[in-house]
Motif scaffolding. Structure first.
Motif, mmCIF file in Angstrom:
data_model
loop_
_atom_site.group_PDB
_atom_site.id
_atom_site.type_symbol
_atom_site.label_atom_id
_atom_site.label_comp_id
_atom_site.label_asym_id
_atom_site.label_seq_id
_atom_site.Cartn_x
_atom_site.Cartn_y
_atom_site.Cartn_z
ATOM 1 N N PHE A 86 6.429 -46.129 19.605
ATOM 2 C CA PHE A 86 5.533 -45.317 19.227
ATOM 3 C C PHE A 86 5.399 -44.025 18.386
ATOM 4 N N CYS A 138 -7.370 -42.306 18.874
ATOM 5 C CA CYS A 138 -7.248 -41.612 20.205
ATOM 6 C C CYS A 138 -6.407 -42.537 20.556
ATOM 7 N N GLY A 139 -5.949 -42.019 22.143
ATOM 8 C CA GLY A 139 -4.760 -42.698 22.995
ATOM 9 C C GLY A 139 -5.443 -43.137 23.885
ATOM 10 N N GLU A 140 -6.087 -44.310 24.063
ATOM 11 C CA GLU A 140 -6.510 -45.142 25.107
ATOM 12 C C GLU A 140 -5.329 -45.080 26.921
ATOM 13 N N ARG A 141 -4.331 -45.344 25.799
ATOM 14 C CA ARG A 141 -3.571 -46.309 27.322
ATOM 15 C C ARG A 141 -3.129 -45.054 28.175
ATOM 16 N N CYS A 193 3.292 -37.506 22.639
ATOM 17 C CA CYS A 193 2.276 -37.091 21.852
ATOM 18 C C CYS A 193 2.656 -35.490 21.639
ATOM 19 N N ILE A 247 -4.856 -35.039 18.765
ATOM 20 C CA ILE A 247 -4.853 -36.538 19.617
ATOM 21 C C ILE A 247 -5.660 -36.424 19.992
ATOM 22 N N CYS A 280 -7.893 -38.043 24.263
ATOM 23 C CA CYS A 280 -6.620 -38.394 25.037
ATOM 24 C C CYS A 280 -8.317 -38.950 25.913
#
Length: 95
Positions: free
Chosen positions: A11, A35-38, A58, A67, A69
């Motif tokens: 990561f 953009c983090g979707e996990r 993060c 970031i 989210c």
């Protein structure tokens, strides 16, 4: 379906690669946003500990990384775990 926990080394290496590319772009003050979707996908699957871990990764990033989210779950004020998660973010929108 997510089956594997996030690997902190992979990561952070991926994010640092993007940061280096932004630096090489020649801008005086390059910024990186992603953009983090996990984490938002882990959360409704009941894998909240892994979502929290990913959020903590993060938090280890430098302040030159923005970031965004996304948590596609119904947000209610009585969801204490999600409320704690939102509290560590700079801004939260429940729209």
């Amino acid at each position: 379906m997510l089956t594997k926990a996030p690997d902190p080394d992979i990561f952070l290496a991926a994010i640092n690669d993007v940061r280096q590319a932004a630096t090489r772009s020649g801008k005086a003050h390059p910024r990186v946003a992603f953009c983090g979707e996990r984490a938002g996908r882990l959360w409704p699957a009941g894998r909240t500990a892994e979502a929290v871990q990913l959020e903590q990764f993060c938090g280890e990033l430098a302040h030159d990384v923005d970031i965004l989210c996304a948590y596609p779950v119904p947000y209610t004020k009585d969801d204490q775990a999600l409320s704690r998660m939102c509290a560590v973010h700079t801004a939260v929108s429940a729209s």
